[in-house]
Design a protein around this motif. Structure first.
Motif, PDB file in Angstrom:
ATOM      1  N   PHE A   7       0.949  -1.313   0.093  1.00 19.49           N
ATOM      2  CA  PHE A   7      -0.053   0.219   0.074  1.00 19.49           C
ATOM      3  C   PHE A   7       0.782   1.659   0.452  1.00 19.49           C
ATOM      4  CE2 PHE A   7      -2.915  -3.219   1.570  1.00 19.49           C
ATOM      5  CZ  PHE A   7      -4.145  -2.874   0.955  1.00 19.49           C
ATOM      6  N   GLY A   8       2.048   1.464   0.124  1.00 20.11           N
ATOM      7  CA  GLY A   8       2.774   2.453   0.777  1.00 20.11           C
ATOM      8  C   GLY A   8       2.509   3.049   1.384  1.00 20.11           C
ATOM      9  N   PHE A   9       1.784   2.611   2.317  1.00 16.88           N
ATOM     10  CA  PHE A   9       1.855   3.684   3.702  1.00 16.88           C
ATOM     11  C   PHE A   9       3.269   3.907   4.448  1.00 16.88           C
ATOM     12  CE2 PHE A   9      -1.655   0.188   4.997  1.00 16.88           C
ATOM     13  CZ  PHE A   9      -3.021   0.923   3.925  1.00 16.88           C
ATOM     14  N   PHE A  10       2.873   4.869   5.093  1.00 23.97           N
ATOM     15  CA  PHE A  10       3.850   6.644   5.995  1.00 23.97           C
ATOM     16  C   PHE A  10       4.245   5.552   6.682  1.00 23.97           C
ATOM     17  CE2 PHE A  10       5.306   9.132   9.412  1.00 23.97           C
ATOM     18  CZ  PHE A  10       6.920   9.743   7.711  1.00 23.97           C
ATOM     19  N   TRP A  11       3.910   4.401   7.524  1.00 26.02           N
ATOM     20  CA  TRP A  11       4.580   3.820   8.856  1.00 26.02           C
ATOM     21  C   TRP A  11       3.682   2.859   8.888  1.00 26.02           C
ATOM     22  CZ3 TRP A  11       3.677   1.855  13.519  1.00 26.02           C
ATOM     23  CH2 TRP A  11       5.521   1.992  14.234  1.00 26.02           C
ATOM     24  N   VAL A  12       3.930   1.261   9.342  1.00 27.24           N
ATOM     25  CA  VAL A  12       3.713   0.138   9.718  1.00 27.24           C
ATOM     26  C   VAL A  12       4.332  -0.380  10.592  1.00 27.24           C
ATOM     27  CG1 VAL A  12       2.467  -2.165   8.468  1.00 27.24           C
ATOM     28  CG2 VAL A  12       2.307  -0.682   6.805  1.00 27.24           C
ATOM     29  N   GLY A  13       3.496  -0.392  11.979  1.00 30.58           N
ATOM     30  CA  GLY A  13       4.732  -1.809  12.809  1.00 30.58           C
ATOM     31  C   GLY A  13       3.505  -1.964  14.343  1.00 30.58           C
ATOM     32  N   PHE A  14       4.519  -2.597  14.637  1.00 26.00           N
ATOM     33  CA  PHE A  14       3.651  -3.043  15.682  1.00 26.00           C
ATOM     34  C   PHE A  14       4.249  -3.093  17.261  1.00 26.00           C
ATOM     35  CE2 PHE A  14       3.380  -6.215  12.616  1.00 26.00           C
ATOM     36  CZ  PHE A  14       2.324  -6.800  13.293  1.00 26.00           C
ATOM     37  N   TYR A  15       3.256  -2.784  18.230  1.00 28.16           N
ATOM     38  CA  TYR A  15       3.621  -2.457  19.437  1.00 28.16           C
ATOM     39  C   TYR A  15       3.296  -3.596  20.686  1.00 28.16           C
ATOM     40  CZ  TYR A  15       5.204   2.766  18.919  1.00 28.16           C
ATOM     41  OH  TYR A  15       5.903   3.948  18.304  1.00 28.16           O
TER      42      TYR A  15
END
Ligand code: SME
Length: 159
Positions: A48-56
């Protein structure tokens, strides 16, 4: 206009529908949480080209930064704080169209404009959250919420 919207939402759903089996194949029989979180973050960012993807991940009653793709981010978030902390506290998916209007939003980057946070729930307990940020306003909707929830519900069963 309405037609355009249907088209865009349809396209997004198609991308998610194609991505899910790819992620399942990528994970395969790997059960290591860090490895799988890292690849899921990368796959979503790439698709998707998202700005930021991550897990907390919940550790000692805090959210601690886990595997992610994108610019550097805040490392610890308290329960109830920001979008991630509130999603954890309520065990609910939160979609924020404009982060500046969300009370207590934690701005890891001033470029982040909208956000979706999905809790990772295992045996009724939130063990972490998936956080996806966009550099555009109102990127996320119920299509993202549906598919990212399906992804997270499955992910907690394999780690
Ligand atoms: N904006 C989030 C913090 C995490 S960063 O966006 C990566 C929040 O308000 O919880």
């Amino acid at each position: 206009m309405a037609e355009d919207l249907v088209k865009i939402e349809g396209e997004k759903a198609i991308i998610y529908a194609g991505l899910f089996p790819q992620i399942q194949a990528l994970v395969g029989d790997e059960s290591d949480a860090v490895a799988n979180f890292a690849n899921v973050a990368a796959a979503l960012k790439e698709a998707f080209g998202f700005f930021w993807v991550g897990f907390y991940l919940v550790k000692n009653d805090e959210l601690v930064l886990g595997p992610f793709q994108g610019p550097v981010a805040c490392t610890r978030i308290q329960r109830g704080r920001g979008v991630c902390g509130e999603s954890w506290d309520k065990a609910e998916t939160l979609v924020v169209d404009d982060v500046e209007t969300f009370p207590g939003h934690i701005a890891c980057s001033s470029l982040s404009k909208s956000e979706i946070v999905v809790p990772l729930i295992r045996n009724g307990e939130v063990i972490g959250v998936l956080d996806v940020d966009s550099d555009e306003i109102a990127t996320f909707d119920e299509v993202d919420a549906l598919h990212l929830n399906q992804l997270c519900s499955w992910l907690v069963t394999v780690i």
